[in-house]
Design an enzyme around this catalytic site. Structure first.
Site, PDB file in Angstrom:
ATOM      1  N   ILE A   1     -12.510 -12.215  -5.538  1.00 39.00           N
ATOM      2  CA  ILE A   1     -11.759 -12.245  -4.282  1.00 39.00           C
ATOM      3  C   ILE A   1     -12.665 -12.463  -3.072  1.00 39.00           C
ATOM      4  O   ILE A   1     -12.403 -13.336  -2.244  1.00 39.00           O
ATOM      5  CB  ILE A   1     -10.983 -10.920  -4.104  1.00 39.00           C
ATOM      6  CG1 ILE A   1      -9.936 -10.793  -5.204  1.00 39.00           C
ATOM      7  CG2 ILE A   1     -10.325 -10.858  -2.733  1.00 39.00           C
ATOM      8  CD1 ILE A   1      -9.451  -9.387  -5.420  1.00 39.00           C
TER       9      ILE A   1
ATOM     10  N   CYS B   1       5.293  20.902   4.653  1.00 39.65           N
ATOM     11  CA  CYS B   1       5.542  20.496   6.044  1.00 39.65           C
ATOM     12  C   CYS B   1       4.977  19.119   6.358  1.00 39.65           C
ATOM     13  O   CYS B   1       5.233  18.572   7.430  1.00 39.65           O
ATOM     14  CB  CYS B   1       5.001  21.536   7.026  1.00 39.65           C
ATOM     15  SG  CYS B   1       3.210  21.497   7.235  1.00 39.65           S
TER      16      CYS B   1
ATOM     17  N   HIS C   1       0.791   3.815  -2.392  1.00 41.83           N
ATOM     18  CA  HIS C   1       0.416   4.934  -3.263  1.00 41.83           C
ATOM     19  C   HIS C   1      -0.354   6.017  -2.513  1.00 41.83           C
ATOM     20  O   HIS C   1      -1.027   6.845  -3.113  1.00 41.83           O
ATOM     21  CB  HIS C   1      -0.407   4.426  -4.459  1.00 41.83           C
ATOM     22  CG  HIS C   1       0.354   3.486  -5.349  1.00 41.83           C
ATOM     23  ND1 HIS C   1      -0.243   2.663  -6.266  1.00 41.83           N
ATOM     24  CD2 HIS C   1       1.685   3.235  -5.446  1.00 41.83           C
ATOM     25  CE1 HIS C   1       0.681   1.937  -6.888  1.00 41.83           C
ATOM     26  NE2 HIS C   1       1.862   2.263  -6.404  1.00 41.83           N
TER      27      HIS C   1
END
Ligand SMILES: [Zn+2]
Length: 253
Positions: free
Chosen positions: A239, A133, A122
């Protein structure tokens, strides 16, 4: 988290020869970055600006930059947490080949993982890119120009339109990164999901691809995910401490 969670996770890590780590918002909330998609998150109060609106409306572009700069204090001060550090240790020791991330916060690179081993599905909100560009621009001079004139500057190289290097709603997924993520997933023998609810496609297709290719699938996420049933191990735990405990265990001695 329990001792058993750490032991179970360590067993899968120890048995793997080539891990791919897949991270979502849940790993960064432990650093204090809010999950925009979560209930009460910013996108439930304020609709995200879609890509087409950004491109077609100068007002929307100004609003997008105002919102981005309002978050700069947060983004400029957040740091990688135990979870990011444990992932970086897996990469540094050659156990994990790549980190595929849905996050845009640059915290995996900040934790010391070489940029070429981080695949950002993302994009990245810590710098800007020209939509014409593709040249990279830093945010500081953009902000200085915006604060002075009330308008975002043009690309220095081609006078094109600058936007944070994120993938907005309605914007095409980055082909190069999708291809790299697919190759990494096909080559791994353990696909480790950390803090993703696995509901946003096409990103959420990678764990199932890994499974089909014969890899083990481990999911660490606070809430249930639609792919829990397909996983070899599911931990509904924090986590940072869990992964750090498991990584310490396999790298000790
Ligand atoms: Zn340009």
């Amino acid at each position: 988290m329990s001792r058993t969670d750490i032991e179970d996770l360590a067993e899968f890590l120890a048995a793997a020869r080539r891990i791919v780590v897949f991270t979502g918002a849940g790993i960064s909330t432990e650093s204090g970055i809010p999950d925009f998609r979560s209930p009460g998150g910013i996108w439930t109060k304020m609709a995200p600006i879609e890509f087409q609106d950004f491109v077609s409306s100068a007002e929307m572009r100004k609003e997008a930059w105002r919102r981005r700069f309002a978050m700069e204090e947060m983004f400029a001060t957040v740091k990688p947490n135990l979870g990011h550090e444990a992932v970086a240790a897996l990469v540094a020791k050659g156990r994990a080949s790549h980190v595929i991330t849905q996050n845009i916060d640059n915290l995996h690179q900040d934790s010391g993982i070489p940029a070429e081993q981080v695949i950002e599905l993302h994009g990245n909100t810590r710098y800007a890119k020209c939509l014409d560009c593709g040249a990279r621009s830093e945010l500081e001079p953009i902000r200085a120009h915006f604060d002075k004139t009330g308008e975002p500057p043009e690309c220095l190289f081609c006078a094109g339109m600058l936007k944070t290097a994120t993938i907005s709603f309605g914007q095409a997924m980055p082909e190069l990164e999708m291809g790299r993520a697919e190759s990494a997933t096909r080559a791994c023998d353990l696909f480790l999901v950390l803090g993703s609810s696995l509901v946003v496609y096409p990103a959420a297709g990678f764990p199932l691809l890994a499974k089909r290719r014969g890899a083990k699938l481990v999911i660490v996420n606070r809430e249930e995910t639609p792919q829990d049933d397909a996983a070899d191990l599911v931990l509904h735990s924090e986590i940072g401490p869990t992964l750090k405990g498991a990584v310490d265990r396999i790298t000790a001695g």
